[in-house]
Motif scaffolding. Sequence first.
Motif, PDB file in Angstrom:
ATOM      1  N   HIS A 174      26.201 -63.172  48.272  1.00  0.00           N
ATOM      2  CA  HIS A 174      27.532 -63.211  49.207  1.00  0.00           C
ATOM      3  C   HIS A 174      28.734 -62.437  48.518  1.00  0.00           C
ATOM      4  CE1 HIS A 174      31.444 -65.516  49.400  1.00  0.00           C
ATOM      5  NE2 HIS A 174      31.299 -64.876  50.733  1.00  0.00           N
ATOM      6  N   LEU A 175      29.418 -61.753  49.384  1.00  0.00           N
ATOM      7  CA  LEU A 175      30.650 -61.062  49.018  1.00  0.00           C
ATOM      8  C   LEU A 175      31.782 -61.342  49.691  1.00  0.00           C
ATOM      9  CD1 LEU A 175      31.930 -58.724  47.315  1.00  0.00           C
ATOM     10  CD2 LEU A 175      31.023 -57.157  49.039  1.00  0.00           C
ATOM     11  N   ASP A 176      32.985 -61.882  49.084  1.00  0.00           N
ATOM     12  CA  ASP A 176      34.073 -62.164  49.799  1.00  0.00           C
ATOM     13  C   ASP A 176      35.049 -60.990  49.742  1.00  0.00           C
ATOM     14  OD1 ASP A 176      36.790 -62.586  50.115  1.00  0.00           O
ATOM     15  OD2 ASP A 176      37.003 -64.267  48.941  1.00  0.00           O
ATOM     16  N   THR A 177      34.878 -60.091  50.760  1.00  0.00           N
ATOM     17  CA  THR A 177      35.553 -58.798  50.858  1.00  0.00           C
ATOM     18  C   THR A 177      36.907 -58.792  50.677  1.00  0.00           C
ATOM     19  OG1 THR A 177      35.580 -58.386  53.085  1.00  0.00           O
ATOM     20  CG2 THR A 177      33.346 -58.029  52.187  1.00  0.00           C
ATOM     21  N   LEU A 211      36.131 -48.304  50.145  1.00  0.00           N
ATOM     22  CA  LEU A 211      35.577 -49.618  49.746  1.00  0.00           C
ATOM     23  C   LEU A 211      34.450 -49.745  50.596  1.00  0.00           C
ATOM     24  CD1 LEU A 211      38.884 -51.745  49.500  1.00  0.00           C
ATOM     25  CD2 LEU A 211      37.501 -51.026  47.648  1.00  0.00           C
ATOM     26  N   VAL A 212      34.174 -48.756  51.709  1.00  0.00           N
ATOM     27  CA  VAL A 212      32.959 -48.880  52.427  1.00  0.00           C
ATOM     28  C   VAL A 212      31.719 -48.745  51.900  1.00  0.00           C
ATOM     29  CG1 VAL A 212      32.037 -47.790  54.233  1.00  0.00           C
ATOM     30  CG2 VAL A 212      34.482 -47.832  54.638  1.00  0.00           C
ATOM     31  N   ASP A 213      31.423 -47.777  50.819  1.00  0.00           N
ATOM     32  CA  ASP A 213      30.354 -47.777  50.311  1.00  0.00           C
ATOM     33  C   ASP A 213      29.649 -48.909  49.589  1.00  0.00           C
ATOM     34  OD1 ASP A 213      29.875 -45.256  51.606  1.00  0.00           O
ATOM     35  OD2 ASP A 213      30.242 -44.295  49.822  1.00  0.00           O
ATOM     36  N   PHE A 214      30.601 -49.517  48.736  1.00  0.00           N
ATOM     37  CA  PHE A 214      30.452 -50.833  47.949  1.00  0.00           C
ATOM     38  C   PHE A 214      29.824 -51.883  48.903  1.00  0.00           C
ATOM     39  CE2 PHE A 214      31.439 -54.651  46.056  1.00  0.00           C
ATOM     40  CZ  PHE A 214      30.898 -54.597  44.683  1.00  0.00           C
ATOM     41  N   GLN A 215      30.616 -51.989  49.884  1.00  0.00           N
ATOM     42  CA  GLN A 215      30.153 -53.157  50.765  1.00  0.00           C
ATOM     43  C   GLN A 215      29.072 -52.927  51.367  1.00  0.00           C
ATOM     44  OE1 GLN A 215      34.040 -54.667  53.252  1.00  0.00           O
ATOM     45  NE2 GLN A 215      34.688 -52.765  52.511  1.00  0.00           N
ATOM     46  N   ARG A 216      28.601 -51.748  51.828  1.00  0.00           N
ATOM     47  CA  ARG A 216      27.403 -51.322  52.796  1.00  0.00           C
ATOM     48  C   ARG A 216      26.171 -51.749  51.666  1.00  0.00           C
ATOM     49  NH1 ARG A 216      29.468 -46.499  56.894  1.00  0.00           N
ATOM     50  NH2 ARG A 216      30.516 -48.260  58.344  1.00  0.00           N
ATOM     51  N   ARG A 217      26.314 -51.100  50.542  1.00  0.00           N
ATOM     52  CA  ARG A 217      25.202 -51.110  49.789  1.00  0.00           C
ATOM     53  C   ARG A 217      25.066 -52.799  49.216  1.00  0.00           C
ATOM     54  NH1 ARG A 217      27.613 -47.065  46.956  1.00  0.00           N
ATOM     55  NH2 ARG A 217      28.428 -48.482  45.185  1.00  0.00           N
ATOM     56  N   PHE A 218      25.955 -53.394  49.358  1.00  0.00           N
ATOM     57  CA  PHE A 218      26.082 -54.865  48.974  1.00  0.00           C
ATOM     58  C   PHE A 218      25.066 -55.338  50.181  1.00  0.00           C
ATOM     59  CE2 PHE A 218      27.077 -59.268  48.743  1.00  0.00           C
ATOM     60  CZ  PHE A 218      27.210 -59.662  47.308  1.00  0.00           C
ATOM     61  N   ALA A 219      25.487 -55.149  51.379  1.00  0.00           N
ATOM     62  CA  ALA A 219      24.762 -55.850  52.374  1.00  0.00           C
ATOM     63  C   ALA A 219      23.407 -55.660  52.548  1.00  0.00           C
ATOM     64  CB  ALA A 219      25.660 -55.211  53.643  1.00  0.00           C
ATOM     65  N   LEU A 271      28.550 -61.259  53.890  1.00  0.00           N
ATOM     66  CA  LEU A 271      29.830 -60.646  53.669  1.00  0.00           C
ATOM     67  C   LEU A 271      30.858 -61.194  54.618  1.00  0.00           C
ATOM     68  CD1 LEU A 271      27.667 -58.249  53.289  1.00  0.00           C
ATOM     69  CD2 LEU A 271      29.558 -57.120  52.888  1.00  0.00           C
ATOM     70  N   ASP A 272      31.886 -61.722  54.189  1.00  0.00           N
ATOM     71  CA  ASP A 272      33.079 -62.198  55.022  1.00  0.00           C
ATOM     72  C   ASP A 272      34.363 -61.319  54.720  1.00  0.00           C
ATOM     73  OD1 ASP A 272      33.133 -64.062  52.441  1.00  0.00           O
ATOM     74  OD2 ASP A 272      35.068 -64.254  53.399  1.00  0.00           O
ATOM     75  N   GLY A 273      35.156 -61.270  55.959  1.00  0.00           N
ATOM     76  CA  GLY A 273      36.302 -60.185  55.628  1.00  0.00           C
ATOM     77  C   GLY A 273      37.063 -60.260  57.176  1.00  0.00           C
ATOM     78  N   ARG A 274      37.255 -59.160  57.532  1.00  0.00           N
ATOM     79  CA  ARG A 274      38.060 -58.872  58.914  1.00  0.00           C
ATOM     80  C   ARG A 274      37.308 -57.851  59.846  1.00  0.00           C
ATOM     81  NH1 ARG A 274      40.381 -61.733  55.901  1.00  0.00           N
ATOM     82  NH2 ARG A 274      42.274 -62.712  55.858  1.00  0.00           N
ATOM     83  N   ASP A 275      36.679 -57.128  59.062  1.00  0.00           N
ATOM     84  CA  ASP A 275      35.926 -55.909  59.976  1.00  0.00           C
ATOM     85  C   ASP A 275      34.486 -55.622  59.574  1.00  0.00           C
ATOM     86  OD1 ASP A 275      36.438 -55.134  57.407  1.00  0.00           O
ATOM     87  OD2 ASP A 275      36.572 -52.981  57.690  1.00  0.00           O
ATOM     88  N   ILE A 276      34.012 -56.843  59.024  1.00  0.00           N
ATOM     89  CA  ILE A 276      32.335 -56.699  58.623  1.00  0.00           C
ATOM     90  C   ILE A 276      31.519 -56.488  59.911  1.00  0.00           C
ATOM     91  CG2 ILE A 276      30.373 -57.662  57.313  1.00  0.00           C
ATOM     92  CD1 ILE A 276      33.193 -57.393  55.741  1.00  0.00           C
ATOM     93  N   GLY A 277      31.675 -57.278  60.903  1.00  0.00           N
ATOM     94  CA  GLY A 277      30.790 -57.114  62.181  1.00  0.00           C
ATOM     95  C   GLY A 277      31.233 -55.620  62.891  1.00  0.00           C
TER      96      GLY A 277
END
Length: 195
Positions: free
Chosen positions: A30-33, A86-94, A102-108
């Motif tokens: 889980h990542l709280d973005t 911050l994009v690459d970190f989140q995509r790798r995490f996913a 992943l939860d946030g504002r622009d994940i979907g």
Amino acid sequence: MPFTVAIDGPAASGKGTIARAIARHFGFHHLDTGLLYRATGVLGGDPVEAARALTPADIERDDLRSAHAGQAASRVAAIPEVRAALVDFQRRFALQEPGAVLDGRDIGTVICPGAALKLYVVASDEVRAARRAAELGADPALMLDELRERDARDMARATAPLRPAEDAVLLDTSELSIDEAIARAIAEVARVRSG
Ligand code: DC
């Protein structure tokens, strides 16, 4: 293929609680973005440099939950170069096995447009303000102003504004207990996984 769940929604809608519960139930990461933007906001200095240099230790700081950090996050989150850093970190995490939430504002919409499931979690302004006030021990009326200001900025910005992806499943938690909201979200994941 890892299973990715994208959860978006306005502040204090319940998305973080739901994201953590899904991760626990299915054994997903889980990542709280929001923490990435909160850490970038409180680090000070040039926000683009701060976002580029962000380390995992920065998102463990214990001063990231405050309303002040939330406002700072919302301001730096409107800067396109901060978001890009911050994009690459989140995509790798996913992409971690067996799955990630992943939860946030622009994940979907931006980070994981191919997610197996997208949830868009909402609740009325008053319910969200009451929840956040209870969590932070703050005044509900002040929280209502703070949330509205932050949501307006998050929805109006030009880059990756808060909005539901076209194929997102809407979950309104205004009238639901935490357990009911979690049960509905888990049922959605189970439905998609078995389909
Ligand atoms: O989810 P949160 O309240 O911790 O988020 C803090 C701020 O960070 C929020 O007001 C907007 C920004 N944010 C964002 O722009 N994109 C994300 N994926 C997560 C948070």
